[in-house]
Design a protein around this motif. Structure first.
Motif, PDB file in Angstrom:
ATOM      1  N   LEU A  16       0.829  -1.212   0.000  1.00  0.00           N
ATOM      2  CA  LEU A  16       0.000   0.000   0.000  1.00  0.00           C
ATOM      3  C   LEU A  16       0.862   1.260   0.000  1.00  0.00           C
ATOM      4  O   LEU A  16       0.573   2.225  -0.698  1.00  0.00           O
ATOM      5  CB  LEU A  16      -0.935   0.012   1.206  1.00  0.00           C
ATOM      6  N   PHE A  17       1.914   1.245   0.788  1.00  0.00           N
ATOM      7  CA  PHE A  17       2.833   2.380   0.824  1.00  0.00           C
ATOM      8  C   PHE A  17       3.459   2.581  -0.551  1.00  0.00           C
ATOM      9  O   PHE A  17       3.516   3.698  -1.071  1.00  0.00           O
ATOM     10  CB  PHE A  17       3.912   2.150   1.889  1.00  0.00           C
ATOM     11  N   LYS A  18       3.880   1.510  -1.171  1.00  0.00           N
ATOM     12  CA  LYS A  18       4.588   1.570  -2.448  1.00  0.00           C
ATOM     13  C   LYS A  18       3.684   2.056  -3.586  1.00  0.00           C
ATOM     14  O   LYS A  18       4.089   2.887  -4.390  1.00  0.00           O
ATOM     15  CB  LYS A  18       5.159   0.195  -2.779  1.00  0.00           C
ATOM     16  N   VAL A  19       2.465   1.532  -3.663  1.00  0.00           N
ATOM     17  CA  VAL A  19       1.612   1.828  -4.813  1.00  0.00           C
ATOM     18  C   VAL A  19       0.467   2.787  -4.513  1.00  0.00           C
ATOM     19  O   VAL A  19      -0.206   3.255  -5.424  1.00  0.00           O
ATOM     20  CB  VAL A  19       1.037   0.532  -5.433  1.00  0.00           C
ATOM     21  N   GLY A  20       0.234   3.083  -3.237  1.00  0.00           N
ATOM     22  CA  GLY A  20      -0.939   3.858  -2.877  1.00  0.00           C
ATOM     23  C   GLY A  20      -0.744   5.350  -2.753  1.00  0.00           C
ATOM     24  O   GLY A  20      -1.660   6.084  -2.414  1.00  0.00           O
ATOM     25  N   GLY A  21       0.469   5.824  -3.010  1.00  0.00           N
ATOM     26  CA  GLY A  21       0.711   7.258  -2.948  1.00  0.00           C
ATOM     27  C   GLY A  21       0.859   7.807  -1.538  1.00  0.00           C
ATOM     28  O   GLY A  21       0.712   9.000  -1.314  1.00  0.00           O
ATOM     29  N   TYR A  22       1.138   6.947  -0.582  1.00  0.00           N
ATOM     30  CA  TYR A  22       1.336   7.379   0.798  1.00  0.00           C
ATOM     31  C   TYR A  22       2.789   7.778   1.020  1.00  0.00           C
ATOM     32  O   TYR A  22       3.689   7.233   0.402  1.00  0.00           O
ATOM     33  CB  TYR A  22       0.961   6.254   1.773  1.00  0.00           C
ATOM     34  N   ARG A  23       3.026   8.715   1.933  1.00  0.00           N
ATOM     35  CA  ARG A  23       4.382   9.202   2.209  1.00  0.00           C
ATOM     36  C   ARG A  23       5.174   8.253   3.105  1.00  0.00           C
ATOM     37  O   ARG A  23       6.388   8.342   3.182  1.00  0.00           O
ATOM     38  CB  ARG A  23       4.335  10.605   2.802  1.00  0.00           C
ATOM     39  N   SER A  24       4.461   7.350   3.803  1.00  0.00           N
ATOM     40  CA  SER A  24       5.128   6.407   4.701  1.00  0.00           C
ATOM     41  C   SER A  24       4.156   5.291   5.067  1.00  0.00           C
ATOM     42  O   SER A  24       2.947   5.410   4.831  1.00  0.00           O
ATOM     43  CB  SER A  24       5.575   7.115   5.988  1.00  0.00           C
ATOM     44  N   ALA A  27       1.646   6.615   7.422  1.00  0.00           N
ATOM     45  CA  ALA A  27       0.530   7.312   6.782  1.00  0.00           C
ATOM     46  C   ALA A  27      -0.548   6.330   6.349  1.00  0.00           C
ATOM     47  O   ALA A  27      -1.740   6.647   6.398  1.00  0.00           O
ATOM     48  CB  ALA A  27       1.029   8.122   5.587  1.00  0.00           C
ATOM     49  N   VAL A  28      -0.154   5.135   5.929  1.00  0.00           N
ATOM     50  CA  VAL A  28      -1.120   4.091   5.573  1.00  0.00           C
ATOM     51  C   VAL A  28      -1.946   3.724   6.803  1.00  0.00           C
ATOM     52  O   VAL A  28      -3.179   3.650   6.747  1.00  0.00           O
ATOM     53  CB  VAL A  28      -0.417   2.834   5.014  1.00  0.00           C
ATOM     54  N   VAL A  29      -1.272   3.525   7.922  1.00  0.00           N
ATOM     55  CA  VAL A  29      -1.957   3.153   9.165  1.00  0.00           C
ATOM     56  C   VAL A  29      -2.885   4.291   9.610  1.00  0.00           C
ATOM     57  O   VAL A  29      -4.028   4.049  10.010  1.00  0.00           O
ATOM     58  CB  VAL A  29      -0.935   2.799  10.269  1.00  0.00           C
ATOM     59  N   GLU A  30      -2.406   5.525   9.537  1.00  0.00           N
ATOM     60  CA  GLU A  30      -3.240   6.673   9.918  1.00  0.00           C
ATOM     61  C   GLU A  30      -4.514   6.720   9.083  1.00  0.00           C
ATOM     62  O   GLU A  30      -5.606   6.933   9.611  1.00  0.00           O
ATOM     63  CB  GLU A  30      -2.450   7.972   9.749  1.00  0.00           C
ATOM     64  N   HIS A  31      -4.377   6.531   7.780  1.00  0.00           N
ATOM     65  CA  HIS A  31      -5.543   6.568   6.904  1.00  0.00           C
ATOM     66  C   HIS A  31      -6.506   5.426   7.229  1.00  0.00           C
ATOM     67  O   HIS A  31      -7.724   5.618   7.284  1.00  0.00           O
ATOM     68  CB  HIS A  31      -5.107   6.500   5.439  1.00  0.00           C
ATOM     69  N   ALA A  32      -5.955   4.239   7.469  1.00  0.00           N
ATOM     70  CA  ALA A  32      -6.801   3.093   7.814  1.00  0.00           C
ATOM     71  C   ALA A  32      -7.583   3.357   9.098  1.00  0.00           C
ATOM     72  O   ALA A  32      -8.774   3.049   9.187  1.00  0.00           O
ATOM     73  CB  ALA A  32      -5.945   1.834   7.954  1.00  0.00           C
ATOM     74  N   LEU A  33      -6.917   3.953  10.099  1.00  0.00           N
ATOM     75  CA  LEU A  33      -7.611   4.273  11.353  1.00  0.00           C
ATOM     76  C   LEU A  33      -8.674   5.347  11.148  1.00  0.00           C
ATOM     77  O   LEU A  33      -9.760   5.275  11.729  1.00  0.00           O
ATOM     78  CB  LEU A  33      -6.609   4.696  12.421  1.00  0.00           C
TER      79      LEU A  33
END
Length: 78
Positions: A16-24, A27-33
């Motif tokens: 998700l970090f690699k392909v989802g446009g997240y900075r880290s 950030a993936v975890v923050e968005h999921a929460l």
């Protein structure tokens, strides 16, 4: 079968970090929460009460997290 599984969670997070446009990965975890709490108002409020009760956040921040006014939070959950 669930989308997220224990044996793949780290790989899914990295993907998700690699392909989802997240900075880290954080950030993936923050968005999921954010999505989880937005979809579950009761859970959102319970988390706010817990964070306030343990002194992690102020009353103002707890009411924001819980999605209620400060007055409502104070009267019902303080």
């Amino acid at each position: 079968m669930p989308i997220v599984t224990e044996d793949l969670i780290d790989k899914e997070l990295k993907a998700l970090f690699k392909v989802g446009g997240y900075r880290s990965e954080q950030a993936v975890v923050e968005h999921a929460l954010e999505v989880l709490l937005a979809a579950n108002p009761t859970l959102r409020l319970v988390v706010a009460v817990e964070l306030y009760g343990t002194g992690e956040v102020t009353l103002a921040r707890a009411s924001e997290i819980g999605g209620v006014s400060m007055e409502t939070f104070k009267e019902n959950f303080h």
